[in-house]
Design an enzyme around this catalytic site. Structure first.
Site, PDB file in Angstrom:
ATOM      1  N   HIS A  18      38.062  58.923  51.218  1.00 35.82           N
ATOM      2  CA  HIS A  18      37.649  58.001  50.144  1.00 35.82           C
ATOM      3  C   HIS A  18      38.607  58.127  48.964  1.00 35.82           C
ATOM      4  O   HIS A  18      39.026  57.129  48.377  1.00 35.82           O
ATOM      5  CB  HIS A  18      36.243  58.359  49.613  1.00 35.82           C
ATOM      6  CG  HIS A  18      35.119  58.202  50.587  1.00 35.82           C
ATOM      7  ND1 HIS A  18      34.221  59.203  50.836  1.00 35.82           N
ATOM      8  CD2 HIS A  18      34.725  57.139  51.335  1.00 35.82           C
ATOM      9  CE1 HIS A  18      33.307  58.775  51.707  1.00 35.82           C
ATOM     10  NE2 HIS A  18      33.605  57.528  52.032  1.00 35.82           N
ATOM     11  N   LYS A  42      21.137  54.751  56.516  1.00 36.48           N
ATOM     12  CA  LYS A  42      21.431  56.192  56.462  1.00 36.48           C
ATOM     13  C   LYS A  42      20.440  56.892  55.536  1.00 36.48           C
ATOM     14  O   LYS A  42      20.027  56.302  54.534  1.00 36.48           O
ATOM     15  CB  LYS A  42      22.841  56.422  55.878  1.00 36.48           C
ATOM     16  CG  LYS A  42      23.977  55.810  56.670  1.00 36.48           C
ATOM     17  CD  LYS A  42      25.310  56.036  55.940  1.00 36.48           C
ATOM     18  CE  LYS A  42      26.485  55.438  56.703  1.00 36.48           C
ATOM     19  NZ  LYS A  42      27.736  55.471  55.891  1.00 36.48           N
ATOM     20  N   ARG A  91      39.419  52.703  58.753  1.00 38.12           N
ATOM     21  CA  ARG A  91      40.011  53.861  59.446  1.00 38.12           C
ATOM     22  C   ARG A  91      40.544  53.489  60.816  1.00 38.12           C
ATOM     23  O   ARG A  91      41.636  53.840  61.186  1.00 38.12           O
ATOM     24  CB  ARG A  91      38.957  54.960  59.613  1.00 38.12           C
ATOM     25  CG  ARG A  91      38.604  55.654  58.327  1.00 38.12           C
ATOM     26  CD  ARG A  91      37.390  56.503  58.485  1.00 38.12           C
ATOM     27  NE  ARG A  91      36.259  55.671  58.884  1.00 38.12           N
ATOM     28  CZ  ARG A  91      35.002  56.078  58.931  1.00 38.12           C
ATOM     29  NH1 ARG A  91      34.712  57.316  58.637  1.00 38.12           N
ATOM     30  NH2 ARG A  91      34.036  55.249  59.279  1.00 38.12           N
ATOM     31  N   SER A 129      32.072  61.157  56.123  1.00 37.90           N
ATOM     32  CA  SER A 129      31.096  62.024  55.446  1.00 37.90           C
ATOM     33  C   SER A 129      30.145  62.637  56.475  1.00 37.90           C
ATOM     34  O   SER A 129      29.773  63.799  56.360  1.00 37.90           O
ATOM     35  CB  SER A 129      30.287  61.225  54.431  1.00 37.90           C
ATOM     36  OG  SER A 129      31.131  60.655  53.467  1.00 37.90           O
TER      37      SER A 129
HETATM   38  O1  PNS Z   1      29.865  54.003  52.822  1.00 36.20           O
HETATM   39  P1  PNS Z   1      29.018  53.012  53.574  1.00 36.20           P
HETATM   40  O2  PNS Z   1      27.663  53.616  53.897  1.00 36.20           O
HETATM   41  O3  PNS Z   1      29.701  52.455  54.788  1.00 36.20           O
HETATM   42  O4  PNS Z   1      28.778  51.785  52.566  1.00 36.20           O
HETATM   43  C1  PNS Z   1      27.944  50.707  52.917  1.00 36.20           C
HETATM   44  C2  PNS Z   1      27.494  49.963  51.670  1.00 36.20           C
HETATM   45  C3  PNS Z   1      26.785  50.922  50.730  1.00 36.20           C
HETATM   46  C4  PNS Z   1      28.698  49.351  50.989  1.00 36.20           C
HETATM   47  C5  PNS Z   1      26.498  48.832  52.106  1.00 36.20           C
HETATM   48  O5  PNS Z   1      25.405  49.412  52.780  1.00 36.20           O
HETATM   49  C6  PNS Z   1      26.013  48.004  50.923  1.00 36.20           C
HETATM   50  O6  PNS Z   1      26.704  47.129  50.477  1.00 36.20           O
HETATM   51  N1  PNS Z   1      24.803  48.328  50.415  1.00 36.20           N
HETATM   52  C7  PNS Z   1      24.251  47.639  49.261  1.00 36.20           C
HETATM   53  C8  PNS Z   1      23.134  46.670  49.688  1.00 36.20           C
HETATM   54  C9  PNS Z   1      23.743  45.391  50.227  1.00 36.20           C
HETATM   55  O7  PNS Z   1      24.317  44.599  49.517  1.00 36.20           O
HETATM   56  N2  PNS Z   1      23.581  45.228  51.558  1.00 36.20           N
HETATM   57  C10 PNS Z   1      24.113  44.062  52.256  1.00 36.20           C
HETATM   58  C11 PNS Z   1      25.527  44.335  52.728  1.00 36.20           C
HETATM   59  S1  PNS Z   1      26.168  42.978  53.616  1.00 36.20           S
END
Ligand code: PNS
Length: 163
Positions: A18, A42, A91, A129
């Site tokens: 990150h 998660k 990645r 992570s």
């Molecule tokens: O590090 P991650 O877990 O891959 O990140 C995913 C994240 C947090 C960017 C995604 O879950 C997110 O955008 N969450 C906020 C809620 C939201 O807008 N969900 C719809 C995404 S299309």
């Protein structure tokens, strides 16, 4: 690139992968928001406050990086701040479908929002992570994978000694 960009994630916890993306992105935008969101798929090990704290320490050397906790939709967060660029690290091919689905959904919700991808360095292409947490849980060596202060926090969480 003029304006601000958003680097969203769950950052549970922040890894050197990150940080590599954040450090490479910060110089090419005016302001980089790093937002700690909840990923409904998660269950986090660290609280949002802990994740923000670890990110703030890790990015203290980057003056145009702003770390915040966020809730709700990413698009609402971006719209509220006038952000039109989302930046995500990629990645490997295995990341692609998940990232494409999110980028398309976000575009559907906020048409002016563009998602840009930055390739992670090959040295970090295996790093996540989740894997770091699994190794740390059993006392394995995570040096070089996360900043030292994060490694301490992981050892505290799991009550494991340095191996
Ligand atoms: O590090 P991650 O877990 O891959 O990140 C995913 C994240 C947090 C960017 C995604 O879950 C997110 O955008 N969450 C906020 C809620 C939201 O807008 N969900 C719809 C995404 S299309």
């Amino acid at each position: 690139m003029q304006g601000s960009a958003l680097c969203p994630g769950s950052f549970d916890p922040v890894t050197n992968g990150h940080l590599d993306v954040i450090e490479r992105a910060a110089p090419v935008v005016d302001l980089l928001y790093v937002a700690v969101f909840t990923n409904m798929g998660k269950s986090p090990l660290f609280t949002a406050a802990e994740r923000v704290d670890m990110l703030r320490v890790a990015t203290a050397h980057l003056p145009n990086v702003r770390v915040e906790a966020a809730s709700g939709l990413l698009t609402a967060y971006a719209r509220d701040r006038g952000i039109r660029i989302v930046l995500r690290g990629l990645r490997a091919v295995s990341d692609f479908e998940y990232e494409l689905a999110m980028a398309e959904m976000n575009k559907q919700l906020y048409a002016e929002l563009e998602t840009l991808f930055m390739m992670t360095r090959p040295a970090h292409s295996f790093l996540s992570s989740s894997l770091v947490k699994e190794v740390a849980r059993w006392g394995g060596d995570i040096s070089g994978l996360v900043p030292d202060h994060v490694s301490c926090r992981l050892r505290e969480k799991f009550g494991t000694a340095r191996n």
